[in-house]
Design an enzyme around this catalytic site. Structure first.
Site, mmCIF file in Angstrom:
data_model
loop_
_atom_site.group_PDB
_atom_site.id
_atom_site.type_symbol
_atom_site.label_atom_id
_atom_site.label_comp_id
_atom_site.label_asym_id
_atom_site.label_seq_id
_atom_site.Cartn_x
_atom_site.Cartn_y
_atom_site.Cartn_z
ATOM 1 C CG ASP A 233 -2.158 0.842 1.028
ATOM 2 O OD1 ASP A 233 -2.174 1.678 0.092
ATOM 3 O OD2 ASP A 233 -3.114 0.685 1.802
ATOM 4 C CD1 TRP A 234 0.962 5.527 -3.763
ATOM 5 C CD2 TRP A 234 0.451 3.364 -3.811
ATOM 6 N NE1 TRP A 234 1.047 5.100 -5.081
ATOM 7 C CE2 TRP A 234 0.738 3.781 -5.131
ATOM 8 C CE3 TRP A 234 0.124 2.023 -3.593
ATOM 9 C CZ2 TRP A 234 0.684 2.923 -6.227
ATOM 10 C CZ3 TRP A 234 0.063 1.155 -4.688
ATOM 11 C CH2 TRP A 234 0.343 1.603 -5.976
#
Length: 761
Positions: A233-234
């Site tokens: 995930d970012w």
């Protein structure tokens, strides 16, 4: 991967340095991977219910300036359709739009379990049940990837709240972790092989998901056979080298080369095996080269066709919770008639709330509102806003809007109140504080009902809300967040152009205090204890025999359905359930047939019933059809903590078939052969466990027969009915000597254990 693609990847990687291979495993920018040598850069961008691609020159997040795309119903709505074929068609449309825009990976679907209605991101998730999430998630992935675009299954794993999501540890026991929070992911990975899986921000039992080799390698790759790429995930990567070692292949977004240098240095000093880097570099190269060789969908986008699909999906996702006759009237209040005078009340009718806030916000190609659609369907329609969604509204303005709405509603044949949650109350990044509608909206509903008992309430919300007005209004329509065509779809259902068929994939409780995670949600000091264990959603309410507002699986129709007697048989280990369903009303419609199983007398803790299969069945008025639903043997298994594997317990399973978890129409019983579980005996093994062992049991029985006089003497002094077997059943075999008067020696016990654990011929 084709042979030619594999050859291309190997050739492209063969001449790369360690530094170049390290650079392949992190992003070039916020949305793109790096181009290295002959390996091209590709774009990954947000979904999951539409394409959110940043315009060239826009902000780095792209939220404020993304390209127009079809905003399909978010997962909270689409899940309520229970329709596999529909979900796959929506997925294919998402794939087409991504392909036209040269997007290699669409970030979705999200299939995390709705552990608590307070999770601020529940609008992106499908259900409180892993079978629903897994089956519909599989359909979405298949649809997206049918266009050559990769899906990114997320958020892996146990990511069930937004509060402190970057650091908190989801502390979950093994059985609920496996049976609830991982089971849906396992279904999608094994059935659809998504091109990527996105690891979540949180820790799991103290270890960051991005650095968890048990999660990313042992379970995902070794057990489930995942062949694709694991992307963060970012901003989820805490330690890049540890993450790579654990099985994370791609860090997003890029770090400007800083973490690439850390990876190269770790290979140089021997703290990271170069083979690990090579494997991740190859997975990134595979993804990029495959996309480069994939034909793109031809543009321009057929905006009308995709809007039509969004409208169909939205209408099929609406759940009719209640539909009674107004006091003193005959027949249900819905569907509406075009010749009625209709008062439409509520700000959401004019300016719809159609998606959740955060990274999944789509810029729609068009936007339907319910007020315009209702006016197109009926001649006499008046409107009052009723309330404001602004933050600072004076009490005088609130009262004025309410009074205006009451005046508007009082003279109409029927009032339709559009109520719901303002965007500020549910969003990515933080959780809800309660499950209540705003106080001014509740007061509005009460006032409108007092003025006109012929009132329908239509809800717009991304997570369930309490319904204190349920007994006062004749009809409630749960319209969720329906995407860009939700306004016209709502009108379609209200007037009966579409027969409602959606059903709840999450329970609507009466109070927040009743919910399973009430005392554990949010956690403290960086830890969230999943103290409800296996009892999430309907499992909790059923086990506690607790009243709910509306149960899991509930949803009404403008027609009715009858069920014949169910039959269940085993077929190659699976259970095949057959039941004849009849549309007993005068309208065509869809029925969601649900199959639940239980095992009376089970030796392990279980919920009273668990969903194991379902089907959406279209039936014309008066039509009957035999419906066959396959319950996979694997879905009957529980996770045996002692054996560290899935185990199907043998016995006579009860199979209940019906219209909801609490509207079970017919029952069958089927005998299921169990898996043999032979655990090594130790001195800590109980006498009951030893007695059940196929080798040790007979030996102990013979020994006890020789001690009969002593046992009879002990039994003689016990009160009538007291069982010596039960009293001694939990006694460790290693300590049995103290009860045997010297007749059992430590050597005898060790011999028994050795014989039991010896390889069997």
């Amino acid at each position: 991967m084709t042979d030619s693609t594999t050859t291309t990847v190997r050739a492209a990687l063969s001449g790369l340095s360690v530094e170049e291979k390290a650079s392949l495993t992190s992003g070039e920018s916020f949305w793109r991977t790096k181009a290295v040598g002959d390996i091209p850069s590709v774009m990954l961008t947000d979904g999951p219910h539409g394409l959110r691609k940043q315009r060239e020159g826009g902000d780095h997040l792209g939220i404020g300036d993304s390209v127009p795309a079809t905003c399909f119903p978010p997962a909270v709505a689409l899940g309520s359709s229970w329709d596999v074929e529909l979900a796959e068609r929506v997925g294919a449309a998402l794939g087409v739009e991504s392909s036209i825009e040269d997007v290699a990976v669409l970030l979705g679907p999200g299939i995390n379990i709705k552990r608590s209605p307070l999770c601020g991101r529940n609008f992106e998730y499908l259900s409180e049940d892993p079978i629903v999430s897994g089956v519909l998630g599989t359909a979405l992935v298949r649809g997206i990837q049918s266009q050559g675009v990769g899906a990114s299954l997320k958020h892996f794993a146990a990511n069930n709240q937004e509060g402190d999501r970057m650091r908190s540890s989801s502390d979950v026991d093994e059985r609920p972790l496996r049976e609830l929070y991982l089971r849906g992911f396992q279904r999608v990975v094994e059935d659809a092989q998504p091109h990527t899986v996105m690891c979540s921000y949180n820790r799991i039992n103290g270890v960051f998901a991005s650095e968890n080799p048990w999660l990313l390698t042992d379970v995902l790759r070794t057990e489930w056979g995942f062949e694709g790429l694991v992307v963060s995930d970012w901003g989820a990567v805490n330690d890049r080298v540890a993450a790579l070692r654990a099985g994370l292949d791609l860090e997003m977004p890029g770090s400007g080369g800083q973490t690439d240098a850390q990876v190269a240095a770790a290979v140089a000093d021997g703290t990271l095996d170069e083979a690990v880097l090579n494997a991740s570099a190859q997975r990134n190269a595979d993804l990029a080269v495959r996309w480069a060789a994939t034909p793109r969908a031809e543009g321009p986008l057929d905006v009308d066709a995709h809007h039509g699909l969004a409208r169909e999906a939205a209408a099929r996702s609406i759940v009719l919770l209640k539909n009674d006759a107004p006091e003193g009237a005959a027949g249900s209040i819905l569907p509406l008639r075009p010749d009625q005078s209709i008062a439409v009340i509520g700000a959401f009718a004019e300016k719809p709330r159609y998606q959740g806030a955060g990274s999944s916000m789509i810029r729609p190609t068009r936007l339907d509102d319910a007020l315009t659609s209702i006016r197109a369907a009926a001649g006499d329609v008046v409107f009052a806003r009723g309330f404001s969604v602004a933050i600072d509204v004076s009490s005088e303005e609130t009262a004025r809007l309410r009074d205006e709405a009451v005046s508007t509603a009082s003279s109409a044949d029927v009032a339709v109140v559009f109520a719901g949650l303002p965007a500020r109350l549910e969003s990515e990044g933080y959780d809800r504080e309660d499950i209540d509608l705003p106080a001014d909206q509740l007061a509005l509903i009460d006032a409108v009902v007092a003025a006109n008992p012929r009132t329908v309430v239509v809800l717009s919300n991304g997570g369930v809300v309490a319904l204190p007005f349920a007994d006062a209004v004749p009809a409630i329509v749960e319209a969720w967040l329906l995407g860009q065509a939700g306004g016209s779809a709502t009108s379609d259902v209200l007037f009966g152009a579409v027969n409602p068929s959606g059903k709840l994939t999450e329970t609507i409780p009466r109070r927040l205090e009743d919910t399973p995670a009430f005392l554990n949600f949010g956690g403290e000091e960086g830890h969230v204890r999943y103290g409800e264990g296996l009892f999430v959603g309907y499992r909790w309410y059923d086990a506690r025999r607790m009243d709910v507002a509306y149960p899991f699986g509930h949803g009404l129709s403008y027609t009715t359905f009858g069920y014949g007697d169910a039959a269940a048989t085993t077929t190659f280990g699976d259970v095949e359930v057959r039941v004849t369903v009849t549309n007993t009303g005068d309208r065509d419609g869809h029925e969601i047939v649900q199959v639940y199983t239980s095992l009376p007398g089970s030796t392990v803790q279980r919920a009273p019933r668990e969903l194991k299969g379902f089907a959406s069945v279209a039936l014309a008025a008066g039509e009957s059809r035999e419906v066959t639903i396959l319950v996979r043997r694997a879905d009957l298994a529980y996770w045996d903590v002692r054996a560290q594997r899935w185990v199907v317990e043998g016995g006579d399973y009860m199979v209940e078939v019906g219209a909801s978890s609490r509207d079970l129409r017919t029952t069958a019983t089927v005998a299921v052969t169990g898996d043999e579980v032979r655990l090594p005996l130790t001195r800590e093994s109980s006498l009951a466990e030893v007695m059940a062992h196929p080798v040790a049991g007979p030996m102990v029985q013979a020994a006890l027969a020789g001690m009969a006089q002593m046992m009879e003497g002990a039994s003689a002094i016990m009160p009538e009915g007291v069982s010596m077997d039960k009293m001694m059943g939990s006694f460790p075999i290693g300590r049995i000597g103290m009860m045997a008067g010297g007749q059992v020696t430590p050597e005898m016990i060790d011999g028994l254990i050795a014989a039991a654990n010896a390889p069997q011929q």
